[in-house]
Design a protein around this motif. Structure first.
Motif, PDB file in Angstrom:
ATOM      1  N   SER A   1      -4.989   5.273  17.896  1.00  0.00           N
ATOM      2  CA  SER A   1      -5.089   6.403  18.834  1.00  0.00           C
ATOM      3  C   SER A   1      -5.644   7.644  18.134  1.00  0.00           C
ATOM      4  CB  SER A   1      -3.725   6.711  19.468  1.00  0.00           C
ATOM      5  OG  SER A   1      -2.776   7.091  18.485  1.00  0.00           O
ATOM      6  N   TYR A   2      -5.292   7.847  16.865  1.00  0.00           N
ATOM      7  CA  TYR A   2      -5.860   8.963  16.097  1.00  0.00           C
ATOM      8  C   TYR A   2      -7.352   8.759  15.884  1.00  0.00           C
ATOM      9  CZ  TYR A   2      -7.154  11.756  12.031  1.00  0.00           C
ATOM     10  OH  TYR A   2      -7.814  12.600  11.176  1.00  0.00           O
ATOM     11  N   LEU A   3      -7.736   7.540  15.516  1.00  0.00           N
ATOM     12  CA  LEU A   3      -9.138   7.247  15.252  1.00  0.00           C
ATOM     13  C   LEU A   3      -9.995   7.377  16.512  1.00  0.00           C
ATOM     14  CD1 LEU A   3      -8.717   4.179  12.858  1.00  0.00           C
ATOM     15  CD2 LEU A   3      -9.298   6.533  12.238  1.00  0.00           C
ATOM     16  N   LYS A   4      -9.418   7.068  17.667  1.00  0.00           N
ATOM     17  CA  LYS A   4     -10.150   7.221  18.926  1.00  0.00           C
ATOM     18  C   LYS A   4     -10.445   8.699  19.203  1.00  0.00           C
ATOM     19  CE  LYS A   4      -8.731   2.986  21.305  1.00  0.00           C
ATOM     20  NZ  LYS A   4      -7.965   2.382  22.416  1.00  0.00           N
ATOM     21  N   LYS A   5      -9.508   9.570  18.852  1.00  0.00           N
ATOM     22  CA  LYS A   5      -9.732  11.011  19.038  1.00  0.00           C
ATOM     23  C   LYS A   5     -10.855  11.499  18.123  1.00  0.00           C
ATOM     24  CE  LYS A   5      -4.892  11.942  20.230  1.00  0.00           C
ATOM     25  NZ  LYS A   5      -3.621  12.561  19.755  1.00  0.00           N
ATOM     26  N   VAL A   6     -10.900  10.955  16.905  1.00  0.00           N
ATOM     27  CA  VAL A   6     -11.931  11.353  15.946  1.00  0.00           C
ATOM     28  C   VAL A   6     -13.322  10.971  16.454  1.00  0.00           C
ATOM     29  CG1 VAL A   6     -12.822  10.953  13.618  1.00  0.00           C
ATOM     30  CG2 VAL A   6     -10.360  11.264  13.968  1.00  0.00           C
ATOM     31  N   VAL A   7     -13.428   9.794  17.086  1.00  0.00           N
ATOM     32  CA  VAL A   7     -14.717   9.336  17.607  1.00  0.00           C
ATOM     33  C   VAL A   7     -15.259  10.309  18.654  1.00  0.00           C
ATOM     34  CG1 VAL A   7     -15.854   7.494  18.928  1.00  0.00           C
ATOM     35  CG2 VAL A   7     -14.273   6.910  17.093  1.00  0.00           C
ATOM     36  N   GLU A   8     -14.374  11.026  19.316  1.00  0.00           N
ATOM     37  CA  GLU A   8     -14.778  11.953  20.378  1.00  0.00           C
ATOM     38  C   GLU A   8     -15.244  13.306  19.838  1.00  0.00           C
ATOM     39  OE1 GLU A   8     -11.342  12.137  22.841  1.00  0.00           O
ATOM     40  OE2 GLU A   8     -11.586  10.108  23.643  1.00  0.00           O
TER      41      GLU A   8
ATOM     42  N   SER B   1     -12.406   0.199  15.662  1.00  0.00           N
ATOM     43  CA  SER B   1     -12.322  -1.130  16.253  1.00  0.00           C
ATOM     44  C   SER B   1     -11.824  -2.169  15.246  1.00  0.00           C
ATOM     45  CB  SER B   1     -13.677  -1.550  16.836  1.00  0.00           C
ATOM     46  OG  SER B   1     -14.677  -1.557  15.848  1.00  0.00           O
ATOM     47  N   THR B   2     -12.188  -1.988  13.954  1.00  0.00           N
ATOM     48  CA  THR B   2     -11.709  -2.919  12.934  1.00  0.00           C
ATOM     49  C   THR B   2     -10.205  -2.763  12.724  1.00  0.00           C
ATOM     50  OG1 THR B   2     -13.847  -2.864  11.798  1.00  0.00           O
ATOM     51  CG2 THR B   2     -11.970  -3.672  10.539  1.00  0.00           C
ATOM     52  N   VAL B   3      -9.750  -1.516  12.678  1.00  0.00           N
ATOM     53  CA  VAL B   3      -8.308  -1.264  12.537  1.00  0.00           C
ATOM     54  C   VAL B   3      -7.557  -1.850  13.729  1.00  0.00           C
ATOM     55  CG1 VAL B   3      -6.530   0.529  12.508  1.00  0.00           C
ATOM     56  CG2 VAL B   3      -8.576   0.785  11.087  1.00  0.00           C
TER      57      VAL B   3
ATOM     58  N   LEU C   1       0.818  -1.217   0.000  1.00  0.00           N
ATOM     59  CA  LEU C   1       0.000   0.000   0.000  1.00  0.00           C
ATOM     60  C   LEU C   1       0.850   1.264   0.000  1.00  0.00           C
ATOM     61  CD1 LEU C   1      -2.709  -0.989   2.647  1.00  0.00           C
ATOM     62  CD2 LEU C   1      -2.741  -1.354   0.185  1.00  0.00           C
ATOM     63  N   GLY C   2       2.123   1.137   0.350  1.00  0.00           N
ATOM     64  CA  GLY C   2       2.984   2.321   0.423  1.00  0.00           C
ATOM     65  C   GLY C   2       2.450   3.301   1.455  1.00  0.00           C
ATOM     66  N   ASN C   3       2.316   4.574   1.078  1.00  0.00           N
ATOM     67  CA  ASN C   3       1.779   5.596   1.982  1.00  0.00           C
ATOM     68  C   ASN C   3       0.292   5.874   1.753  1.00  0.00           C
ATOM     69  OD1 ASN C   3       4.226   6.180   3.370  1.00  0.00           O
ATOM     70  ND2 ASN C   3       4.930   7.371   1.618  1.00  0.00           N
ATOM     71  N   SER C   4      -0.337   5.056   0.917  1.00  0.00           N
ATOM     72  CA  SER C   4      -1.774   5.261   0.691  1.00  0.00           C
ATOM     73  C   SER C   4      -2.547   4.840   1.934  1.00  0.00           C
ATOM     74  CB  SER C   4      -2.238   4.462  -0.531  1.00  0.00           C
ATOM     75  OG  SER C   4      -2.111   3.074  -0.305  1.00  0.00           O
ATOM     76  N   SER C   5      -3.608   5.585   2.220  1.00  0.00           N
ATOM     77  CA  SER C   5      -4.367   5.353   3.446  1.00  0.00           C
ATOM     78  C   SER C   5      -5.775   5.906   3.289  1.00  0.00           C
ATOM     79  CB  SER C   5      -3.669   6.050   4.621  1.00  0.00           C
ATOM     80  OG  SER C   5      -4.514   6.136   5.754  1.00  0.00           O
ATOM     81  N   GLY C   6      -6.735   5.313   4.015  1.00  0.00           N
ATOM     82  CA  GLY C   6      -8.095   5.831   4.027  1.00  0.00           C
ATOM     83  C   GLY C   6      -8.160   7.253   4.540  1.00  0.00           C
TER      84      GLY C   6
ATOM     85  N   LYS D   1       1.367   2.129  13.542  1.00  0.00           N
ATOM     86  CA  LYS D   1       1.098   3.381  12.846  1.00  0.00           C
ATOM     87  C   LYS D   1       0.336   3.099  11.559  1.00  0.00           C
ATOM     88  CE  LYS D   1       3.911   6.774  12.531  1.00  0.00           C
ATOM     89  NZ  LYS D   1       5.037   7.693  12.249  1.00  0.00           N
ATOM     90  N   GLY D   2      -0.471   4.069  11.131  1.00  0.00           N
ATOM     91  CA  GLY D   2      -1.197   3.913   9.883  1.00  0.00           C
ATOM     92  C   GLY D   2      -0.263   4.009   8.699  1.00  0.00           C
ATOM     93  N   THR D   3      -0.688   3.452   7.556  1.00  0.00           N
ATOM     94  CA  THR D   3       0.156   3.478   6.355  1.00  0.00           C
ATOM     95  C   THR D   3       0.382   4.902   5.858  1.00  0.00           C
ATOM     96  OG1 THR D   3      -1.859   3.035   5.080  1.00  0.00           O
ATOM     97  CG2 THR D   3      -0.413   1.167   5.529  1.00  0.00           C
ATOM     98  N   GLY D   4      -0.534   5.816   6.189  1.00  0.00           N
ATOM     99  CA  GLY D   4      -0.383   7.203   5.757  1.00  0.00           C
ATOM    100  C   GLY D   4       0.402   8.059   6.728  1.00  0.00           C
ATOM    101  N   GLY D   5       0.925   7.426   7.803  1.00  0.00           N
ATOM    102  CA  GLY D   5       1.752   8.150   8.761  1.00  0.00           C
ATOM    103  C   GLY D   5       1.032   8.570  10.031  1.00  0.00           C
ATOM    104  N   SER D   6      -0.286   8.332  10.122  1.00  0.00           N
ATOM    105  CA  SER D   6      -1.019   8.698  11.332  1.00  0.00           C
ATOM    106  C   SER D   6      -0.660   7.731  12.462  1.00  0.00           C
ATOM    107  CB  SER D   6      -2.530   8.652  11.090  1.00  0.00           C
ATOM    108  OG  SER D   6      -2.984   7.314  11.043  1.00  0.00           O
TER     109      SER D   6
END
Length: 283
Positions: free
Chosen positions: A262-269, A243-245, A121-126, A253-258
């Motif tokens: 932990s980043y996704l948990k902040k988004v849920v808030e 939760s799936t991730v 996937l390289g640096n590609s990310s959702g 770390k995410g493929t896009g560098g995130s």
């Protein structure tokens, strides 16, 4: 079996069915199925990469429809025609349910399976899904910094910038409150649309008036509940994403560098349409 007629042909076509499409448009032509079904290109030889590609491609198609519906619904609300927006927002909530369920399908991808092709996937990310960002913009969560991800595509970058500077569907709903004579601070009605919406006491008070007098404000009440529906579904989607991730890659770390989970948990808030939630405590 009929002795006189022989075996019945259960699969015989009706005589009126069209079978010659040399000159006419077929189902596949109309939907451009050749292009769609030839767009899944695995970069590894692993069986489960096909699942990964198709889940994300179909999600993007559903997101395209969400944006189509949100844009039209917002236009109707701005024009003061609330009722046509209700069907569109109900449809958005149903589409979101489809997207939520897609994470359940992706969760059949095991950590070991994913590691077989993750490096491809390289640096590609959702994280780089521009349609997901446009949905967030349309629902009021603006973030100008995220646009840096799209600078390499000038036309897309300009359209993202335009979306950032447009009123969200919640801004349109607040405008509808003001149009009905409910007092809203001018700082809200004439704010910088490129900034994330911040809670405001006058907006909460206006929504409380609507909820306490449903008979006289039924259309605004219905609009509010439709917004709560899509806000809730978007949060369910975010939670299932997180939760799936976590299930598949843990705290990598995410493929896009995130930072990944932990980043996704902040988004849920980060809820949508804040006053539509806080008013419930005060009713």
């Amino acid at each position: 079996m009929d002795k006189d007629k022989g075996p019945r042909d259960e699969h015989r076509l009706e005589e009126s069915m069209v079978t010659d499409f040399k000159k006419d448009m077929s189902y596949g032509d109309y939907l451009h199925l050749n292009q769609i079904l030839s767009s899944q290109h695995r970069l590894s030889g692993h069986h489960d990469e096909m699942l990964f590609i198709i889940i994300h491609q179909t999600s993007e198609l559903w997101m395209k429809l969400i944006l189509h519906e949100l844009t039209a619904a917002t236009d109707h609300i701005v024009a003061g025609h609330l009722e046509p927006s209700f069907k569109m927002l109900s449809r958005v909530a149903r589409i979101q349910q489809q997207l939520v369920q897609s994470w359940n399908v992706l969760s059949t991808l095991t950590p070991s399976d994913y590691m077989e092709f993750r490096e491809k996937l390289g640096n590609s990310s959702g994280f780089q899904s521009f349609q997901n960002r446009l949905i967030e913009f349309a629902m009021g969560q603006k973030n100008s910094k995220i646009l840096a991800v799209f600078r390499h595509q000038p036309e897309l970058y300009e359209s993202m910038m335009a979306a950032l500077n447009k009123p969200s569907i919640y801004d349109a709903a607040i405008g509808a409150l003001a149009a009905r004579g409910l007092p809203i601070d001018q700082s809200v009605l004439k704010r910088d649309w490129s900034l994330i919406y911040q809670e405001n006491a006058s907006v909460e008070k206006a929504w409380l008036t609507v909820y306490r007098d449903v008979h006289n404000y039924w259309d605004l009440y219905e609009l509010a509940e439709k917004l709560v529906d899509i806000g809730s579904q978007q949060q369910f989607w975010r939670f299932n994403h997180m939760s799936t991730v976590e299930r598949i890659i843990g705290n990598k770390k995410g493929t896009g560098g995130s930072s990944g989970v932990s980043y996704l948990k902040k988004v849920v808030e980060q809820p949508f349409f804040p006053e539509l939630w806080t008013l419930r405590t005060k009713l």
